[in-house]
Design an enzyme around this catalytic site. Structure first.
Site, short mmCIF file in Angstrom:
data_model
loop_
_atom_site.label_atom_id
_atom_site.label_comp_id
_atom_site.label_asym_id
_atom_site.label_seq_id
_atom_site.Cartn_x
_atom_site.Cartn_y
_atom_site.Cartn_z
CG ASN A 6 -0.15 -0.15 2.64
OD1 ASN A 6 0.53 0.73 2.87
ND2 ASN A 6 -0.57 -1.22 2.96
CG ASP A 31 -7.08 -5.23 5.32
OD1 ASP A 31 -6.72 -5.12 6.44
OD2 ASP A 31 -7.63 -4.60 4.77
CG ASP A 84 -6.76 -7.04 13.75
OD1 ASP A 84 -5.88 -6.36 14.39
OD2 ASP A 84 -7.59 -6.54 13.33
CE LYS A 99 -9.01 -3.96 14.14
NZ LYS A 99 -8.14 -3.51 13.23
#
Length: 421
Positions: A223, A293, A320, A355
């Site tokens: 990214n 991800d 995660d 989270k």
């Protein structure tokens, strides 16, 4: 290593130049000290003026040059006593044999020798002289006296000298002297931060930058994250007295001074290293990394050759990292980041709860002025319910300023947590 040079902008250096051919190096030294952000004022002896003019130092330092003990203009402005009080450090470079003898004997017959006796600031001398003068017993005796009096003596270098001799007596290069001054002030500030900083005594682990998920030996999924925000936070945490470990994805950034950096590439490797750091001990975990991800289910052993109009790649979900760390029994204070393009605050508040984070900072990366590659940012910070703290809006500012505000928010949360009854 990179330094935040703005921290030196309130530090005052008196550079005293004495008679000797090495005085030409002092002009370069002024420039290097100014480059680091120091305020510099120059004091010159009469002997120094035989080798280089005061006008040179005035132009380089941006300040008037001080040459006379009893100067009516100087006394009306910054007299020798005020000059002595102004200094955070007095650096005599070059320090002649005569000046060293005056200091050792406690004489006060010119501006520099008077300044030496009048200042409470640390005094450094960088001797420069003929090799035989350096080796002479009176000179060594005088140097020993200065050391006993608390003066820091910078050893001269060996080499060919202007007189044709070869040996000890050359003044070190200006770049080396400026580096020593910079490190001295940085270490002094670090010692203060370790005692009184907002995060003094805390061990902080920060993830930053993107991850790369390999497709084959030459291709990967990634990214646009540059890591700038995470690196700025690492520097701010270190300045606040914390011991900082930075888990950095593939970015082209200098490591902040004092920060321990560990380079990682993929999400799996970043998670493994995060767990390892947790085992070593961690008080605050700050997850700024833009972790991919998904990763490729099966990485090709060799480069995939172009064939046909389509290429189908099977992806599987990555772990995660921040949620995994937050679920550990000995969890640190957890700080998450949410880089969104719409409904920013809504998504961030959801992540905070889902989270099980203590704090989350969110920003809108769709904005060109505060996106991934920008040097500025603007954020909204949310805290978990048990902290009973209102959200904070951090207005647009440099990423360094935003990082400092985030450190303050972490400090405040650590000191406001409401423990369950």
């Amino acid at each position: 290593m990179s330094f935040d040079l703005s921290v030196f902008s309130n530090k005052n250096i008196i550079l005293a130049v004495t008679g000797g051919i090495a005085a030409y190096k002092s002009a370069i030294l002024v420039r290097r000290l100014k480059d680091y952000g120091f305020n510099v004022r120059v004091v010159m002896t009469h002997g120094a003026q035989a080798f280089i003019t005061p006008l040179t130092f005035q132009a380089l330092s941006g300040n008037p040059v001080h040459t006379e003990l009893l100067d009516p203009e100087a006394e009306a402005g910054m007299g020798h006593i005020e000059l002595a009080r102004w200094a955070d450090l007095v650096l005599v470079a070059p320090a002649s044999c005569d000046t060293i003898a005056k200091f050792a004997a406690g004489l006060a017959d010119d501006l520099l020798s008077t300044l030496y006796l009048a200042t409470k600031a640390p005094v450094w001398v960088a001797p420069a002289m003929n090799q035989q003068m350096w080796a002479a017993k009176p000179t060594q005796r005088n140097l020993n006296t200065l050391v006993e009096d608390g003066v820091h003596v910078i050893m001269p270098e060996a080499g060919s000298q202007a007189c044709g001799d070869v040996g000890l007596g050359r003044m070190p290069e200006p770049e080396d002297l400026a580096e020593q001054v910079k490190n001295y002030f940085h270490q002094a500030q670090r010692a203060i931060a370790e005692k009184f900083g907002l995060l003094a005594g805390k061990r902080v682990v920060i993830t930053a930058g993107p991850t790369r998920e390999a497709i084959d030996p030459v291709r990967y999924i990634s990214n646009h994250s540059t890591g700038k925000m995470g690196f700025a936070i690492a520097a701010a945490c270190y300045s606040a007295g914390a011991k900082v470990t930075l888990l950095a994805g593939p970015v082209s950034l200098d490591t902040p001074n004092g920060v321990r950096r560990i380079n990682v590439s993929s999400a799996i490797k970043m998670l493994d290293e995060s767990m390892h750091q947790l085992e070593e001990g961690c008080d605050v975990f700050i997850a700024t990394a833009a972790v991919a991800d998904y990763r490729v289910a099966e990485v090709a052993e060799h480069k995939i050759k172009k064939a046909g109009d389509e290429l189908n790649v099977s992806l599987v979900k990555n772990p995660d990292i921040v949620a995994t760390i937050a679920q550990q029994s000995k969890r640190p204070f957890m700080v998450g980041f949410a880089a969104e393009t719409r409904n920013v605050e809504e998504y961030a508040a959801g992540k905070l709860i889902a989270k099980k984070l203590d704090m989350i900072a969110c920003n809108d990366v769709s904005r060109a002025d505060i996106g991934f590659a920008s040097d500025q940012n603007a954020m909204t910070v949310f805290f978990a319910e048990q902290y009973q703290m209102e959200k904070r809006d951090l207005e647009k500012a440099s990423k360094q300023e935003i990082a400092q505000q985030l450190v303050e928010a972490i400090h405040d949360a650590l000191n406001h947590k409401i423990e369950p009854v």
